[in-house]
Design a protein around this motif. Structure first.
Motif, PDB file in Angstrom:
ATOM      1  N   ALA A  36      -8.936  24.081 -27.701  1.00  0.00           N
ATOM      2  CA  ALA A  36      -9.095  24.151 -29.465  1.00  0.00           C
ATOM      3  C   ALA A  36     -10.137  23.650 -29.708  1.00  0.00           C
ATOM      4  CB  ALA A  36      -7.833  23.875 -30.018  1.00  0.00           C
ATOM      5  N   SER A  37     -10.505  22.233 -29.102  1.00  0.00           N
ATOM      6  CA  SER A  37     -11.762  21.711 -29.596  1.00  0.00           C
ATOM      7  C   SER A  37     -12.949  22.401 -29.171  1.00  0.00           C
ATOM      8  CB  SER A  37     -11.770  20.288 -28.976  1.00  0.00           C
ATOM      9  OG  SER A  37     -12.873  19.587 -29.121  1.00  0.00           O
ATOM     10  N   PHE A  38     -12.948  22.970 -27.862  1.00  0.00           N
ATOM     11  CA  PHE A  38     -14.082  23.706 -27.662  1.00  0.00           C
ATOM     12  C   PHE A  38     -14.293  24.946 -28.293  1.00  0.00           C
ATOM     13  CE2 PHE A  38     -16.287  27.071 -24.995  1.00  0.00           C
ATOM     14  CZ  PHE A  38     -17.270  26.455 -24.661  1.00  0.00           C
ATOM     15  N   CYS A  39     -13.373  25.759 -28.523  1.00  0.00           N
ATOM     16  CA  CYS A  39     -13.464  26.810 -29.450  1.00  0.00           C
ATOM     17  C   CYS A  39     -14.032  26.688 -30.645  1.00  0.00           C
ATOM     18  CB  CYS A  39     -12.269  27.529 -29.634  1.00  0.00           C
ATOM     19  SG  CYS A  39     -11.464  28.309 -27.939  1.00  0.00           S
ATOM     20  N   PRO A  48     -17.251  36.658 -25.073  1.00  0.00           N
ATOM     21  CA  PRO A  48     -17.909  36.286 -26.135  1.00  0.00           C
ATOM     22  C   PRO A  48     -17.541  35.087 -26.779  1.00  0.00           C
ATOM     23  CG  PRO A  48     -16.745  38.453 -26.438  1.00  0.00           C
ATOM     24  CD  PRO A  48     -16.308  37.944 -25.329  1.00  0.00           C
ATOM     25  N   PRO A  49     -18.222  33.920 -27.169  1.00  0.00           N
ATOM     26  CA  PRO A  49     -18.058  32.714 -27.858  1.00  0.00           C
ATOM     27  C   PRO A  49     -16.787  32.537 -28.622  1.00  0.00           C
ATOM     28  CG  PRO A  49     -20.367  33.286 -27.921  1.00  0.00           C
ATOM     29  CD  PRO A  49     -19.618  34.598 -27.559  1.00  0.00           C
ATOM     30  N   GLY A  50     -15.909  31.814 -27.787  1.00  0.00           N
ATOM     31  CA  GLY A  50     -14.605  31.503 -28.692  1.00  0.00           C
ATOM     32  C   GLY A  50     -13.575  32.464 -28.193  1.00  0.00           C
ATOM     33  N   LYS A  51     -13.829  33.377 -27.529  1.00  0.00           N
ATOM     34  CA  LYS A  51     -12.764  34.450 -27.095  1.00  0.00           C
ATOM     35  C   LYS A  51     -12.120  34.175 -25.841  1.00  0.00           C
ATOM     36  CE  LYS A  51     -13.154  37.025 -30.927  1.00  0.00           C
ATOM     37  NZ  LYS A  51     -13.922  38.407 -31.012  1.00  0.00           N
ATOM     38  N   LYS A  52     -12.351  33.396 -25.141  1.00  0.00           N
ATOM     39  CA  LYS A  52     -11.637  33.429 -23.687  1.00  0.00           C
ATOM     40  C   LYS A  52     -10.093  33.431 -23.951  1.00  0.00           C
ATOM     41  CE  LYS A  52     -11.570  31.060 -19.294  1.00  0.00           C
ATOM     42  NZ  LYS A  52     -12.235  29.809 -18.457  1.00  0.00           N
ATOM     43  N   GLU A 101     -28.215  24.799 -28.023  1.00  0.00           N
ATOM     44  CA  GLU A 101     -27.933  24.731 -29.437  1.00  0.00           C
ATOM     45  C   GLU A 101     -27.328  25.849 -30.086  1.00  0.00           C
ATOM     46  OE1 GLU A 101     -31.952  24.212 -30.761  1.00  0.00           O
ATOM     47  OE2 GLU A 101     -32.230  22.529 -29.470  1.00  0.00           O
ATOM     48  N   ARG A 102     -26.945  26.865 -29.223  1.00  0.00           N
ATOM     49  CA  ARG A 102     -26.292  28.186 -29.571  1.00  0.00           C
ATOM     50  C   ARG A 102     -24.715  28.289 -29.010  1.00  0.00           C
ATOM     51  NH1 ARG A 102     -29.467  27.427 -32.807  1.00  0.00           N
ATOM     52  NH2 ARG A 102     -31.454  28.615 -33.217  1.00  0.00           N
ATOM     53  N   ALA A 103     -24.010  29.013 -29.734  1.00  0.00           N
ATOM     54  CA  ALA A 103     -22.679  28.990 -29.022  1.00  0.00           C
ATOM     55  C   ALA A 103     -22.652  29.730 -27.817  1.00  0.00           C
ATOM     56  CB  ALA A 103     -21.854  30.071 -30.164  1.00  0.00           C
ATOM     57  N   GLN A 104     -21.934  29.168 -26.994  1.00  0.00           N
ATOM     58  CA  GLN A 104     -22.054  29.696 -25.474  1.00  0.00           C
ATOM     59  C   GLN A 104     -20.843  30.633 -24.740  1.00  0.00           C
ATOM     60  OE1 GLN A 104     -23.190  25.992 -23.138  1.00  0.00           O
ATOM     61  NE2 GLN A 104     -25.117  26.639 -23.248  1.00  0.00           N
ATOM     62  N   PRO A 105     -21.099  31.473 -24.260  1.00  0.00           N
ATOM     63  CA  PRO A 105     -19.737  32.157 -23.776  1.00  0.00           C
ATOM     64  C   PRO A 105     -18.996  31.242 -22.767  1.00  0.00           C
ATOM     65  CG  PRO A 105     -21.671  32.902 -22.707  1.00  0.00           C
ATOM     66  CD  PRO A 105     -22.285  31.984 -23.790  1.00  0.00           C
ATOM     67  N   GLU A 106     -17.745  31.681 -22.531  1.00  0.00           N
ATOM     68  CA  GLU A 106     -16.894  31.035 -21.513  1.00  0.00           C
ATOM     69  C   GLU A 106     -16.697  32.163 -20.278  1.00  0.00           C
ATOM     70  OE1 GLU A 106     -13.556  28.639 -22.621  1.00  0.00           O
ATOM     71  OE2 GLU A 106     -13.914  29.506 -24.598  1.00  0.00           O
ATOM     72  N   TRP A 107     -16.580  31.855 -19.187  1.00  0.00           N
ATOM     73  CA  TRP A 107     -16.441  32.684 -17.999  1.00  0.00           C
ATOM     74  C   TRP A 107     -15.338  32.395 -16.951  1.00  0.00           C
ATOM     75  CZ3 TRP A 107     -17.573  31.867 -12.821  1.00  0.00           C
ATOM     76  CH2 TRP A 107     -18.074  30.621 -12.419  1.00  0.00           C
ATOM     77  N   THR A 108     -14.962  33.123 -16.143  1.00  0.00           N
ATOM     78  CA  THR A 108     -14.165  33.000 -15.169  1.00  0.00           C
ATOM     79  C   THR A 108     -14.114  34.143 -14.041  1.00  0.00           C
ATOM     80  OG1 THR A 108     -11.769  32.757 -14.681  1.00  0.00           O
ATOM     81  CG2 THR A 108     -12.256  34.454 -15.982  1.00  0.00           C
ATOM     82  N   THR A 109     -13.950  33.578 -12.888  1.00  0.00           N
ATOM     83  CA  THR A 109     -13.782  34.639 -11.831  1.00  0.00           C
ATOM     84  C   THR A 109     -12.554  35.624 -11.984  1.00  0.00           C
ATOM     85  OG1 THR A 109     -12.685  33.165 -10.352  1.00  0.00           O
ATOM     86  CG2 THR A 109     -14.987  33.323 -10.084  1.00  0.00           C
ATOM     87  N   TYR A 110     -12.672  36.825 -11.487  1.00  0.00           N
ATOM     88  CA  TYR A 110     -11.386  37.864 -11.649  1.00  0.00           C
ATOM     89  C   TYR A 110     -11.433  38.592 -10.200  1.00  0.00           C
ATOM     90  CZ  TYR A 110      -8.776  41.529 -13.252  1.00  0.00           C
ATOM     91  OH  TYR A 110      -7.520  42.527 -13.460  1.00  0.00           O
ATOM     92  N   LYS A 111     -10.289  38.671  -9.667  1.00  0.00           N
ATOM     93  CA  LYS A 111     -10.160  39.298  -8.437  1.00  0.00           C
ATOM     94  C   LYS A 111      -9.201  40.550  -8.495  1.00  0.00           C
ATOM     95  CE  LYS A 111     -11.180  35.308  -5.638  1.00  0.00           C
ATOM     96  NZ  LYS A 111     -10.565  34.244  -4.433  1.00  0.00           N
ATOM     97  N   TRP A 112      -9.389  41.507  -7.761  1.00  0.00           N
ATOM     98  CA  TRP A 112      -8.566  42.729  -7.839  1.00  0.00           C
ATOM     99  C   TRP A 112      -8.494  43.468  -6.421  1.00  0.00           C
ATOM    100  CZ3 TRP A 112     -13.425  42.505  -9.426  1.00  0.00           C
ATOM    101  CH2 TRP A 112     -14.218  43.275  -9.131  1.00  0.00           C
ATOM    102  N   LYS A 113      -7.625  44.346  -6.170  1.00  0.00           N
ATOM    103  CA  LYS A 113      -7.725  45.024  -4.953  1.00  0.00           C
ATOM    104  C   LYS A 113      -8.165  46.572  -5.050  1.00  0.00           C
ATOM    105  CE  LYS A 113      -5.362  42.086  -2.209  1.00  0.00           C
ATOM    106  NZ  LYS A 113      -4.050  42.369  -1.775  1.00  0.00           N
TER     107      LYS A 113
END
Length: 695
Positions: A13-16, A457-461, A431-443
């Motif tokens: 919540a703090s990061f967002c 998008p920033p704040g949308k993870k 100094e700008r809003a930064q995106p969050e990211w994650t790895t994603y795996k599938w078959k």
């Protein structure tokens, strides 16, 4: 467990909240970034020279500059000002830096130059103590590669064998402006020039008699008067590595067309000159030549998708080798590593430190024989490593998706975590809003596990039903992961700032996932990786992350290949953006400058495998395309012929697929001539996607 979960919720919540308080990065800010191309450490480890490239909007070009960091001052300052300076190398005593520059000489007519060149790419020298740079020679000879002698007294460099004035006049008289394909290609010379004599010559102010003498000399030998010819090779000499008594050099095709691996081999010649001995004869393109500290062993790498020394040509991951120049025996080292070994350095005690790509991370490793041990660093991507000749210091570039690339000086392999940045380029991104990211795996459809990256998008993870851009990397021997990108090619984080969930799939053929994974792209060049990508899109829709009604797709180079293919396989994408991607393979095989590689992907030449050349081509399935498509291409591209873009546009015009087409004049495969071309590319791609899928 509950307490930990509560803490994570508070942190999230703090990061967002922090991200929402910062403005989003703009197109202008994003495209104005500075790229660090190289960092080279002084022999004693007390200074580093850094090569950057940045847009010069006013003059419609990119400028290349050199910067100097020194331990004694603790700061980094600009070393050169011309904007045409690159590829720096320290003298063995650390007093001078030699570099390539296309800047004009003081008395040179800058109006008399080719339209596609800034000027002659000569070798220049500058004192670290200060002062102006001086040319090593004044003749109009482009240096292909250079290196200092072990004692710093000479510089070795390669140039195309020049014609005398009489020979050039005779050629023009007989052939006018006709290009004699292959026939007019000339061999390279390996030259040596004494540095101090060259610097002394550069300081002389020529009078009328000296000018007349120089003009008469030009009538004779077109080589610098101080130059000594050490060797001649029918190919271009593209890399030079120097030991005290001998010089190793790597060759490549004079035309720069990769029509077979035979043009890329290693040769050895005495530092005093003589007959060059060919050391290798294999199915790979070597690079990164480095002598061991004892001067008795020569190390080199074979980059991903550049062949293999173990047998018939195939596109495998990056590998590392050492050769005994006396016996010619070659040994593979670091063979236990399952990912792709990239650049490497040799520190003061002879230890090998290597960049290794596995999955979405590129870390540093110490290699001893077949054994590979990871150094303790931080998450992200390490690249561009260079070590001091004395002691254990090295310099390395590092970045993450949200942290721009910086140069770090590291005291030793054991203190990588404590490395401190010596540059601070592109602070605007923090100094700008930064995106969050994650790895994603599938078959995939056949059960193969595939990995990719999701950039929110920033704040949308963690949000659901997001509009999604599938942005496909080129190569295909590459992988998207935890590294910074901010240019016309890598604009994923800008797309995220514009409200897109960006899906970056590392399909089969990508490096960093093992040789078997990489090899499965052959001979089904687009259909196998295409199934991987579509399976990933399906999985994201099934998981509720992506909105099935707001899907778009895009890519450049091989990412363009895949985009062009995938819009023939499905109508689920509401819009597509593509660039420099082939739509058929026969003509592209003939026009591509990496023909041999193309033939490997499809397991033969067009007349040997005509069914694959057709079945794996988007062109013959264009009647299925309904997706509105935005196309771009450089009209001087020979990596993927510009005519492939023209062919695609003509087909879409015939079958009434909504489309636009931007052609960038003078640009090759990489849009590196005019920064406005890349700016307009990304601007129009974002507009095209928004036109068909609103937020």
């Amino acid at each position: 467990m509950k307490k930990t979960a509560g803490v994570l919720i508070v942190l999230c919540a703090s990061f967002c909240a922090a991200q929402k308080s910062k403005p989003l990065i703009t197109l202008d800010e994003f495209m104005n970034s500075t790229e660090i191309r190289e960092a080279r450490l002084a022999p004693d480890g007390q200074a580093a020279v850094i090569w950057t490239s940045s847009p010069d909007w006013q003059h419609d070009r990119f400028r290349d500059d050199l910067w100097l960091w020194q331990q004694k001052t603790g700061g980094t300052v600009q070393l050169t000002q011309s904007g045409y300076d690159s590829s720096p190398q320290w003298s063995p005593d650390g007093k001078y830096i030699a570099f390539i520059s296309s800047r004009a000489l003081a008395d040179e007519d800058t109006d008399d130059k080719d339209d596609d060149k800034e000027g002659t790419e000569r070798i220049w020298l500058i004192s670290v103590a200060g002062g102006e740079a001086s040319p090593l020679y004044t003749e109009k000879l482009d240096a292909h590669a250079f290196a200092w002698s072990a004692d710093g007294a000479r510089i070795f460099f390669s140039v195309e064998q020049p014609l005398t004035k009489a020979q050039e006049d005779a050629r023009k008289e007989e052939w006018k402006d006709v290009i004699r394909w292959r026939e007019q290609e000339r061999s390279d010379l390996l030259l040596a020039i004494p540095v101090q004599s060259a610097l002394a010559d550069a300081q002389k102010i020529p009078g009328p008699k000296a000018a007349a003498k120089k003009e008469k000399e030009d009538e004779g030998s077109p080589l610098p008067k101080l130059a000594k010819v050490l060797a001649k090779n029918e190919r271009e000499i593209s890399e030079i590595a120097v030991a005290p008594q001998q010089i190793a050099f790597e060759t490549e095709s004079v035309s720069h067309r990769m029509e077979g691996p035979a043009a890329s081999e290693i040769f050895l010649v005495s530092a005093d000159g003589g007959e060059a001995k060919q050391l290798t004869n294999n199915q790979a393109a070597e690079s990164g030549l480095r002598w061991g500290r004892d001067g008795k062993r020569l190390y080199f790498n074979v980059r991903a998708a550049a062949g293999s020394l173990e047998g018939k040509y195939q596109d495998v991951q990056g590998r590392l080798y050492v050769i005994d120049p006396v016996s010619g025996k070659v040994d593979r080292i670091g063979a236990d590593f399952k990912g792709s070994l990239e650049e490497f350095a040799i520190d003061g005690d002879g230890s090998l430190i290597v960049e290794g790509l596995t999955g979405t991370q590129q870390q540093l490793y110490k290699v001893d024989g077949s054994k590979v041990d990871a150094l303790t660093g931080v998450a992200g991507t390490y690249s561009g490593i260079d070590a001091a000749k004395q002691g254990h210091r090295f310099v390395v570039l590092h970045s993450t998706i949200n942290d721009p690339t910086q140069a770090f000086v590291v005291d030793s392999a054991g203190s990588l975590e404590a490395a401190k940045a010596v540059t601070n380029f592109n602070p605007i991104f923090h100094e700008r809003a930064q995106p969050e990211w994650t790895t994603y795996k599938w078959k995939s459809d056949d059960g193969t596990e595939v990995e990719g990256v999701l950039i929110y998008p920033p704040g949308k993870k963690g949000a659901k039903q997001l509009r999604m851009l599938t942005l496909i990397h080129g190569g295909p021997a590459d992988a998207d992961g935890n590294r910074f990108g901010a240019d016309w090619y890598d604009w994923a984080t800008l797309a995220a700032a514009n409200g897109w969930l960006v899906f970056r799939p590392n399909y089969r053929g990508s490096s960093g996932y093992g040789d078997d994974f990489m090899l499965q792209i052959e001979p089904h060049l687009v259909s196998v990786p295409g199934k991987d990508i579509l399976a990933g899109v399906d999985a994201l829709v099934k998981d509720g992350i992506a909105d099935p009604n707001r899907l778009v797709i895009g890519g450049y180079s091989y990412g363009g290949y895949m985009t062009n293919w995938l819009i023939t396989q499905t109508t689920r994408f509401k819009a597509a953006v593509t660039g420099a991607g082939a739509v058929e393979h026969a003509a592209n095989w003939g026009n591509d400058d990496e023909t041999y590689d193309d033939a490997w992907y499809l397991s033969g030449a067009p007349w040997e495998k005509p069914e694959l050349y057709q079945s794996e081509a988007a062109l013959f399935q264009f009647d299925k395309v309904k997706t509105p498509t935005h196309l771009v291409g450089g009209n001087a591209d020979v990596r993927v012929s510009f005519l492939e873009d023209v062919l695609m546009e003509r087909a879409f015009q015939q079958i009434n697929v909504p489309h636009t087409f931007l052609a960038f004049p003078g640009e090759g495969h990489g849009l590196d001539k005019n920064p406005w071309h890349g700016y307009i590319k990304v601007r129009e791609e974002l507009k095209w996607l928004d036109k068909y899928v609103n937020q």
